[in-house]
Write a protein that holds these residues in place. Sequence first.
Motif, PDB file in Angstrom:
ATOM      1  N   PHE A 165       0.810  -1.223   0.000  1.00 35.46           N
ATOM      2  CA  PHE A 165       0.000   0.000   0.000  1.00 35.46           C
ATOM      3  C   PHE A 165       0.843   1.273   0.000  1.00 35.46           C
ATOM      4  O   PHE A 165       0.349   2.340  -0.383  1.00 35.46           O
ATOM      5  CB  PHE A 165      -0.920   0.030   1.226  1.00 35.46           C
ATOM      6  CG  PHE A 165      -1.962  -1.050   1.240  1.00 35.46           C
ATOM      7  CD1 PHE A 165      -2.456  -1.587   0.064  1.00 35.46           C
ATOM      8  CD2 PHE A 165      -2.455  -1.535   2.443  1.00 35.46           C
ATOM      9  CE1 PHE A 165      -3.419  -2.581   0.077  1.00 35.46           C
ATOM     10  CE2 PHE A 165      -3.432  -2.523   2.465  1.00 35.46           C
ATOM     11  CZ  PHE A 165      -3.909  -3.055   1.285  1.00 35.46           C
TER      12      PHE A 165
ATOM     13  N   SER B 243      -2.505  -2.372  -5.338  1.00 37.98           N
ATOM     14  CA  SER B 243      -3.156  -1.562  -4.306  1.00 37.98           C
ATOM     15  C   SER B 243      -4.608  -1.965  -4.080  1.00 37.98           C
ATOM     16  O   SER B 243      -5.099  -1.940  -2.950  1.00 37.98           O
ATOM     17  CB  SER B 243      -3.092  -0.080  -4.696  1.00 37.98           C
ATOM     18  OG  SER B 243      -1.766   0.378  -4.755  1.00 37.98           O
TER      19      SER B 243
ATOM     20  N   THR C 289       0.881   3.449  -3.035  1.00 37.00           N
ATOM     21  CA  THR C 289      -0.388   3.916  -3.584  1.00 37.00           C
ATOM     22  C   THR C 289      -0.416   5.421  -3.811  1.00 37.00           C
ATOM     23  O   THR C 289      -0.807   5.896  -4.888  1.00 37.00           O
ATOM     24  CB  THR C 289      -1.549   3.503  -2.662  1.00 37.00           C
ATOM     25  OG1 THR C 289      -1.578   2.078  -2.561  1.00 37.00           O
ATOM     26  CG2 THR C 289      -2.877   3.997  -3.222  1.00 37.00           C
TER      27      THR C 289
ATOM     28  N   LEU D 288      -1.857   0.295  -9.289  1.00 35.75           N
ATOM     29  CA  LEU D 288      -2.997   0.630  -8.432  1.00 35.75           C
ATOM     30  C   LEU D 288      -4.119  -0.393  -8.577  1.00 35.75           C
ATOM     31  O   LEU D 288      -4.800  -0.728  -7.603  1.00 35.75           O
ATOM     32  CB  LEU D 288      -3.516   2.026  -8.789  1.00 35.75           C
ATOM     33  CG  LEU D 288      -2.564   3.192  -8.525  1.00 35.75           C
ATOM     34  CD1 LEU D 288      -3.143   4.484  -9.084  1.00 35.75           C
ATOM     35  CD2 LEU D 288      -2.279   3.333  -7.041  1.00 35.75           C
TER      36      LEU D 288
END
Length: 314
Positions: free
Chosen positions: A32, A237, A35, A233
Amino acid sequence: MRNNNSATAVAAPVISRTSAGLWWGALGVLAFSFTMPLTRVAVGGMSPLFIGAGRAVIAAILAAAALAVTGQRRPVGRQWLRLAVVAAGVVAGFGMLTSFALAHTSAGHAAVVIALLPAATAATTVIRTRERPPAAFWTAAGAGAVAAIAFAALGNGGLGSFGWPDLLLFAAVAAAAVGYTEGGLLSRELGSWQTISWALVLGSPAMTAATAFSLTDGLPDATPVEWAAFGYLSAVSMFLGFFAWYRGLAIGPMAQVSQTQLVQPVLTIAWAALLLHESVTVTTALGGLAVMACAALAVRTRLRPSPVRDRSRA
């Protein structure tokens, strides 16, 4: 002698499970931590709506394929309602809100607000479950939140530039905290990757409609680097990162594992410096060490375990 051996045999798995939860949580945090910088890269050539909704659509396609290939059982009853909470929090809420915010602020500045997420997740965990962290945990978690905000602020020129994008980020923190807690609990019933997969599938109709609306003027005129950021992403993510994160929360204790996210601002600032050429000073580096020290204290605090048994199948 037999009693001592028996006690050792019982105690060892508890230590092992707690350590495993923290390591899985840390792996999710690492995923994460890219991100914010990569969202900042992507918004250079794509609209925030396309990024926030489109990445969920790509992730939902991956999730549907994984569920179909492995023949996972469908959720039942109230599990669907709880999955809707996860979808609203982490599939739609966090992704959309941060995408719009990062179209108007830097990745480092976003880390100032997102640094509140570990404390928010711990709070929602206490409200939602029967975990009751002791005062020492809240002291370490509170100090970590303050240190993380100070660290991110120092790395981004101070706190004075707060504006309306920060309201979006505060809302993103609230949405993610609720989604993390509910997703962690559901992972004990459905499995970690199964939980995020079903949430993505459940949210896919709304995200597909939003993506289609964002494409009324055609595909984004983005560079290969911006498309690569969008790919991360979508695949990591929004999907793969939750494999580890929800696994860690499912093993728990959830409030304790959530504090591993205190190191995320440190990593975010580091990646922003490498990818976006944002400056990192000695003061920022020392602040990062303080944040990690608070995180270490929080995760080492002895918590009373939740009575909910871990049934994760991830």
